[in-house]
Write a protein that holds these residues in place. Structure first.
Motif, short mmCIF file in Angstrom:
data_model
loop_
_atom_site.label_atom_id
_atom_site.label_comp_id
_atom_site.label_asym_id
_atom_site.label_seq_id
_atom_site.Cartn_x
_atom_site.Cartn_y
_atom_site.Cartn_z
N ASP A 56 0.82 -1.21 0.00
CA ASP A 56 0.00 0.00 0.00
C ASP A 56 0.86 1.26 0.00
OD1 ASP A 56 -1.92 1.99 1.99
OD2 ASP A 56 -2.83 1.04 0.24
N GLN A 57 1.96 1.24 0.75
CA GLN A 57 2.86 2.39 0.77
C GLN A 57 3.49 2.59 -0.62
OE1 GLN A 57 5.84 2.17 3.81
NE2 GLN A 57 4.36 2.26 5.51
N LEU A 58 3.90 1.49 -1.24
CA LEU A 58 4.53 1.59 -2.56
C LEU A 58 3.57 2.18 -3.59
CD1 LEU A 58 6.73 -1.15 -4.24
CD2 LEU A 58 5.10 0.19 -5.54
N THR A 59 2.35 1.68 -3.62
CA THR A 59 1.40 2.16 -4.63
C THR A 59 0.97 3.60 -4.35
OG1 THR A 59 -0.41 1.08 -3.39
CG2 THR A 59 0.53 -0.12 -5.27
N THR A 60 0.96 3.97 -3.05
CA THR A 60 0.67 5.37 -2.73
C THR A 60 1.78 6.27 -3.26
OG1 THR A 60 -0.56 4.78 -0.73
CG2 THR A 60 0.29 7.02 -0.86
N GLY A 61 3.04 5.86 -3.06
CA GLY A 61 4.16 6.63 -3.59
C GLY A 61 4.14 6.69 -5.11
N ALA A 62 3.75 5.59 -5.77
CA ALA A 62 3.66 5.57 -7.23
C ALA A 62 2.59 6.54 -7.73
CB ALA A 62 3.36 4.15 -7.71
N THR A 63 1.45 6.54 -7.05
CA THR A 63 0.36 7.45 -7.44
C THR A 63 0.78 8.90 -7.28
OG1 THR A 63 -1.28 5.80 -6.75
CG2 THR A 63 -2.05 8.06 -7.00
N GLN A 64 1.46 9.20 -6.19
CA GLN A 64 1.91 10.58 -5.96
C GLN A 64 2.92 11.01 -7.03
OE1 GLN A 64 3.36 10.23 -1.95
NE2 GLN A 64 1.33 10.64 -1.01
N ALA A 65 3.80 10.10 -7.43
CA ALA A 65 4.77 10.43 -8.48
C ALA A 65 4.08 10.69 -9.80
CB ALA A 65 5.78 9.28 -8.61
N LEU A 66 3.06 9.91 -10.13
CA LEU A 66 2.32 10.10 -11.38
C LEU A 66 1.57 11.43 -11.36
CD1 LEU A 66 1.07 6.43 -11.79
CD2 LEU A 66 2.54 7.65 -13.41
N GLN A 67 1.00 11.78 -10.20
CA GLN A 67 0.34 13.07 -10.09
C GLN A 67 1.33 14.22 -10.28
OE1 GLN A 67 -1.53 12.08 -6.13
NE2 GLN A 67 -3.23 13.25 -7.02
N ALA A 68 2.52 14.06 -9.67
CA ALA A 68 3.51 15.12 -9.74
C ALA A 68 4.04 15.33 -11.16
CB ALA A 68 4.68 14.81 -8.79
N CYS A 69 4.01 14.27 -11.99
CA CYS A 69 4.49 14.43 -13.36
C CYS A 69 3.41 15.00 -14.28
CB CYS A 69 5.03 13.11 -13.91
SG CYS A 69 3.80 11.98 -14.58
N GLY A 70 2.21 15.30 -13.71
CA GLY A 70 1.18 15.98 -14.49
C GLY A 70 -0.06 15.17 -14.77
N MET A 71 -0.12 13.92 -14.27
CA MET A 71 -1.30 13.08 -14.51
C MET A 71 -2.35 13.39 -13.44
SD MET A 71 -0.53 11.36 -17.21
CE MET A 71 0.70 12.47 -17.89
N SER A 72 -3.47 13.99 -13.83
CA SER A 72 -4.47 14.40 -12.84
C SER A 72 -5.42 13.27 -12.47
CB SER A 72 -5.28 15.58 -13.38
OG SER A 72 -5.89 15.24 -14.61
N ARG A 73 -5.56 12.28 -13.35
CA ARG A 73 -6.41 11.11 -13.02
C ARG A 73 -5.54 9.87 -13.15
NH1 ARG A 73 -11.92 12.64 -16.32
NH2 ARG A 73 -10.56 12.20 -18.10
N VAL A 74 -5.48 9.10 -12.07
CA VAL A 74 -4.59 7.93 -12.02
C VAL A 74 -5.34 6.75 -11.42
CG1 VAL A 74 -2.46 6.99 -11.06
CG2 VAL A 74 -2.55 9.39 -11.75
N LEU A 75 -5.14 5.58 -12.01
CA LEU A 75 -5.70 4.34 -11.47
C LEU A 75 -4.63 3.26 -11.56
CD1 LEU A 75 -8.17 2.69 -10.46
CD2 LEU A 75 -8.69 2.22 -12.87
N LEU A 76 -4.33 2.63 -10.41
CA LEU A 76 -3.39 1.51 -10.37
C LEU A 76 -4.18 0.22 -10.15
CD1 LEU A 76 -0.42 2.88 -8.20
CD2 LEU A 76 -0.87 3.16 -10.64
N LEU A 77 -4.01 -0.72 -11.06
CA LEU A 77 -4.71 -2.00 -10.99
C LEU A 77 -3.69 -3.11 -10.77
CD1 LEU A 77 -6.94 -1.39 -14.13
CD2 LEU A 77 -7.82 -1.52 -11.80
N LEU A 78 -4.00 -4.05 -9.86
CA LEU A 78 -3.12 -5.18 -9.60
C LEU A 78 -3.86 -6.48 -9.90
CD1 LEU A 78 -1.48 -4.18 -6.19
CD2 LEU A 78 -0.81 -3.52 -8.50
N PRO A 79 -3.21 -7.45 -10.54
CA PRO A 79 -3.86 -8.74 -10.79
C PRO A 79 -4.07 -9.49 -9.47
CG PRO A 79 -1.91 -8.44 -12.20
CD PRO A 79 -1.86 -7.38 -11.14
N ASP A 80 -5.24 -10.09 -9.33
CA ASP A 80 -5.55 -10.91 -8.17
C ASP A 80 -5.05 -12.34 -8.45
OD1 ASP A 80 -6.67 -12.52 -6.21
OD2 ASP A 80 -8.43 -11.24 -6.00
N PRO A 81 -4.07 -12.84 -7.70
CA PRO A 81 -3.54 -14.18 -8.01
C PRO A 81 -4.58 -15.28 -7.93
CG PRO A 81 -2.11 -12.99 -6.47
CD PRO A 81 -3.40 -12.21 -6.57
N SER A 82 -5.63 -15.08 -7.15
CA SER A 82 -6.61 -16.15 -6.95
C SER A 82 -7.53 -16.35 -8.14
CB SER A 82 -7.45 -15.87 -5.70
OG SER A 82 -8.20 -14.67 -5.87
#
Length: 507
Positions: free
Chosen positions: A364-390
């Motif tokens: 959760d910390q990693l994806t929060t940091g990734a989202t913040q970096a994407l926002q900072a580079c100019g992306m105003s709408r961001v969605l991170l999707l992860l595959p569910d192994p199950s």
């Protein structure tokens, strides 16, 4: 707007008026058909395929063949069989009697309703012909000709189409009331009577009889179709109603479903009326709703590419719009101001992603940091999707600038060719107005609803040779500059490094 001629007000008067109505044919189609019918080297199938470019010609030939067949002869179900029954010489004489007009002189309303019929034929071919291969001609010609009675109506009184659109679609007046005001008779009853008088294919007549005389079957089927997420329960309910199950599996229903899908899409893909036809199609095909929607969007795009749509409205165009937009309501969204990128913050966020060993304690910390970096580079709408192994589904892990519903989004990638490709290996897709028509139909509707944009970036990232994240981002629908795309790419590389470091830390 007043009509140009007095309108009949009784069913018999309407039948007499529309039975005599000639349908104008585009001049180039008329010339091509005459040449083909005069060419002894052409097969009946070749001629039929050429003539289907003009629905009016197909109707006049098939209608004449069935009139000549007599009351004891089964009606011809396809144009090929109609040509065989008439003979090429008589068919040529019949075609020559049809009025050839420049395209600009043919009423726009008539061309529009014929385009809807061609869209319905494309839906029928894609959804049903492969499953019922021996009946493909009946499916194709029945779906194309289902609305033929309305062709004659709009050839005689083209202004009725705009009046109906405005009152029923734009202002939500009851269709029965509008039809009574405009025609004096129910439209479906008029269509049924004309179809029977012209001896159109049996499946067309069966469809109108169902709509006019026995809607109970449709209502019962729709009640079961609504439970689309539980196919086993649906099957149990059908097994408990044998007459309904037998009716539902009739091939003739395919042309009614195809026309229901095409007509309802004329207003919007996500309207309640459209959803009902999608659910019924899912019950008929035994497919989940997401599969049905994926298919009908693809077939709509194919239809738009194959047909001449200048000055006309094709529902495939709405696949590029915000999901809740309405053509007749002028409900398109105003452009949103693009936020300015925070350059200094971007470098700091990327530096944190690149720390070795990983500075993140959990995913959760990693994806929060990734989202913040994407926002900072100019992306105003961001969605991170992860595959569910199950179960292999994509689940939303982080989102920013989107509706709250994005936080609980779950997508089955098997329903999207684009997502399947991105999950197979790391890749990036940049959507632009130049390629949006190609890829929009291949994206899940839920994703398009969150990102109503012609400018979108989608990228998959891998760790240990397996895709572990899909990023979807844009700048509030604004055009993406090359600099913004490069910044997104560099940020994605930093996130990739962070994922690798985090995976090593976990081990």
């Amino acid at each position: 707007m007043p009509t140009s001629k007095p309108l009949p007000r009784t069913l018999e008067d309407w039948l007499d008026r529309l039975d005599k109505q000639l349908l104008p044919v585009p001049a180039d189609h008329h010339l091509n058909a005459c040449r083909a019918l005069s060419d002894s080297r052409r097969s009946l199938r070749d001629i039929a395929e050429l003539m289907q470019a003009s629905p009016a010609l197909a109707l006049c030939v098939l209608r004449e063949a069935n009139r000549q067949g007599g009351s004891f002869s089964a009606p011809a179900e396809s144009l090929e069989s109609a040509l065989s029954r008439l003979g090429l010489q008589r068919a040529l004489e019949l075609v020559k009697r049809q009025p050839a007009r420049p395209l600009a002189e043919i009423p726009l309303a008539l061309r529009q309703i014929q385009l809807i019929s061609q869209h319905a034929a494309q839906q029928a071919s894609g959804l049903f012909s492969a499953r019922l291969a021996r009946l493909w001609q009946e499916i194709h010609w029945g779906s194309l000709l289902f609305l033929a009675p309305i062709w004659s109506l709009l050839a005689a009184y083209p202004e009725l189409f705009e009046q109906w659109e405005q009152r029923v679609l734009a202002h939500a007046e009851p269709a029965t009331k509008v039809e009574q005001d405009l025609l004096g008779v129910p439209l479906l009853a008029l269509c049924q009577a004309l179809a029977e008088r012209w001896r159109l294919p049996d499946w067309v007549i069966q469809g109108y009889r169902l709509l006019v005389e026995d809607r109970r079957q449709l209502v019962k089927a729709l009640h079961i179709a609504r439970d689309n997420q539980h196919p086993l329960h649906q099957q149990h309910m059908l097994d408990a109603d044998t007459p309904l199950r037998r009716w539902l599996t009739q091939p003739a229903n395919s042309i009614l479903l195809a026309n229901g899908l095409a007509l309802s899409a004329h207003q919007a893909w996500n309207s309640p009326h459209s959803l009902r036809w999608q659910l019924l199609s899912g019950l008929y095909l035994q497919l989940p709703l997401s599969d049905v929607q994926q298919h009908i969007h693809q077939y709509a795009a194919q239809s738009a590419r194959q047909q001449t749509t200048a000055e006309l409205w094709h529902p495939a165009q709405a696949l590029l719009w915000p999901w809740d937009a309405r053509r007749l309501h002028g409900n398109t969204r105003a452009p949103v101001a693009m936020p300015k990128p925070a350059d200094n913050g971007w470098r700091q966020h990327c530096a944190q992603l690149l720390v070795q060993p990983s500075a993140f304690q959990n995913l959760d910390q990693l994806t929060t940091g990734a989202t913040q970096a994407l926002q900072a580079c100019g992306m105003s709408r961001v969605l991170l999707l992860l595959p569910d192994p199950s179960n292999g589904r994509l689940r939303a892990q982080q989102q920013s600038g989107l509706d709250k519903s994005a936080s609980t989004l779950t997508i089955d990638p098997q329903q999207s060719q684009v997502l399947r490709r991105l999950l197979k290996a790391p890749a990036q897709l940049r959507l632009t107005p130049a390629n949006i028509a190609q890829f929009s139909a291949l994206l899940p509707g839920s994703l398009k609803a969150l990102f109503p944009s012609e400018h979108l970036l989608i990228r998959s990232l891998a760790s240990n040779d397996r895709v572990v994240m899909v990023i979807v981002a844009d700048q509030a629908g604004a055009a993406l500059s090359d600099t913004s795309v490069q910044a997104f790419g560099k940020t994605a590389q930093c996130i990739q490094r962070a994922l690798d470091s985090f995976a090593k830390r976990e081990r």
